[in-house]
Write an enzyme that holds these catalytic residues in place. Sequence first.
Site, short mmCIF file in Angstrom:
data_model
loop_
_atom_site.label_atom_id
_atom_site.label_comp_id
_atom_site.label_asym_id
_atom_site.label_seq_id
_atom_site.Cartn_x
_atom_site.Cartn_y
_atom_site.Cartn_z
N HIS A 103 -1.75 -9.12 -2.08
CA HIS A 103 -1.54 -8.48 -0.60
C HIS A 103 -2.53 -8.94 0.17
CE1 HIS A 103 1.38 -5.22 -2.55
NE2 HIS A 103 1.83 -6.64 -2.56
N ASP B 231 -1.34 -7.14 -6.14
CA ASP B 231 -1.74 -6.14 -5.11
C ASP B 231 -2.80 -6.75 -4.19
OD1 ASP B 231 -2.33 -3.76 -3.44
OD2 ASP B 231 -1.14 -2.62 -4.84
#
Length: 474
Positions: A318, A295
Amino acid sequence: MEGRVLATIFLFMIILVASPSPSSCARLNGFPTTYTLRDNGAIGYYGDQVAAATSNSFHNKEYGDVFATPNTFKEYYRPLANRQTDDDLQASPDALRSLEKSEFNVMNYGAVGNGQVDDTQAFLKAWGDVCGSTQGIPTLIIPKGNTFLLNSVEFKGPCKAASVNFQLSGNIVAPNNMNAWKDKDQWVQFDDVQGLIINGGGQIDGQGQVWWKVCDTTNCERPTALHINKCDGLRLSDITHINSARNHISITGCNGVQISDILIRAPDESPNTDGIDISASTNINIHNSFIGTGDDCIAINSGSSHINITDVMCGPGHGISVGSLGKQGSYSTVEDVQVRKCTFKGTQNGARIKTWQGGSGYARHISFEDIIIEAAKNPIIIDQKYTDNLSTRTGTLLDQGNAVQVSDVTFRNIRGSVAGDTAITLDCDDRIGCKNIVMDNIDLTSSVPGKKVSVYCKNVKGLSTLLSPSVPCL
């Protein structure tokens, strides 16, 4: 005449005998006599660790000249102003005993350190003495060569000393059985510990694999690995942190934080395993670190300001994100964020701001500068209509008639390759839009030779110079 010569020689000898040594001069005048040089090979160390973790070749120079420069992990000679020299200790046995009293080894409190026996209570007993000590900088010793199994544990303050040291030289591991957990929200937590120092070269292993299998498609409860709450003056450095069940490090309600020289790793498919989450905190500096997770490498959430992120290598993951902000109609604010000299390699996103429709507040005075992109799918994003998979399935919080204001955002000196189709996405709210967005000196090309990359731009006001690809709405 002869008598005057003898008198002069005699006086000169007295001056020589009375003159103090250079080291004693330093001690008398408060100048440090001991210096340390940070290991110039640290960048190689991080490369070795990542190569071992990912089982593929890794060289920092692959990440571009930001990380190829010799000063990236280098810190020049630095005086240790509070450190006593060997001469001081030999001359003062009381000083030596004082230092001894300031160290509290968990092995002396019943810890086993075999990775199988629960050592939580031994750690808490040792922490009680650390937090109650007033001698120097009280230090909790987690010795090298041992692995300590810990269940959910909270190290509470306030402590009596102005600063305490959690010296993690060994390894700590979480239970690998979900049913063994006492608290499924937090694993290791520090609360209200001022001047907290966490270092030592050891490793934190959240053993998150057992959770990822269950929580991949459902929003199930699972623990943050390291939660630091209301710990002003935090210094976190020189640790490795792997495989958290959820986010690895959470910083909440803190001021004056320094984070450096850390390695955070989890597989790119591990869900919601953010590297560092920052909330309601100010004056945070993160630098010289490697973060690769499933993430956000770093997420800056509501109530945070004066955040500086420099020389961070991110990937997989991310990217570095401001937000998400405004979820469930909330009022959220983030301001004064600087992200500089960072590299995104193989990430889903790069430099990102994400806010929910229906929320309110602002994200402002934010800059991403001197950024290297290597095969990131979405290098630059402002998404003022953000939603997650769960909200998409349920159809909640869409077109709510309000939005978090996004303004005074700069993207400057960004270059590299794009793995996806769209290099730049500026998707702003139809009613409020994004204001004073500056894009300067950006050069992004497809990682596929000959392929063109596109730009999506809607409801944006600002200016642009030297862009490839061009942004037509600016």
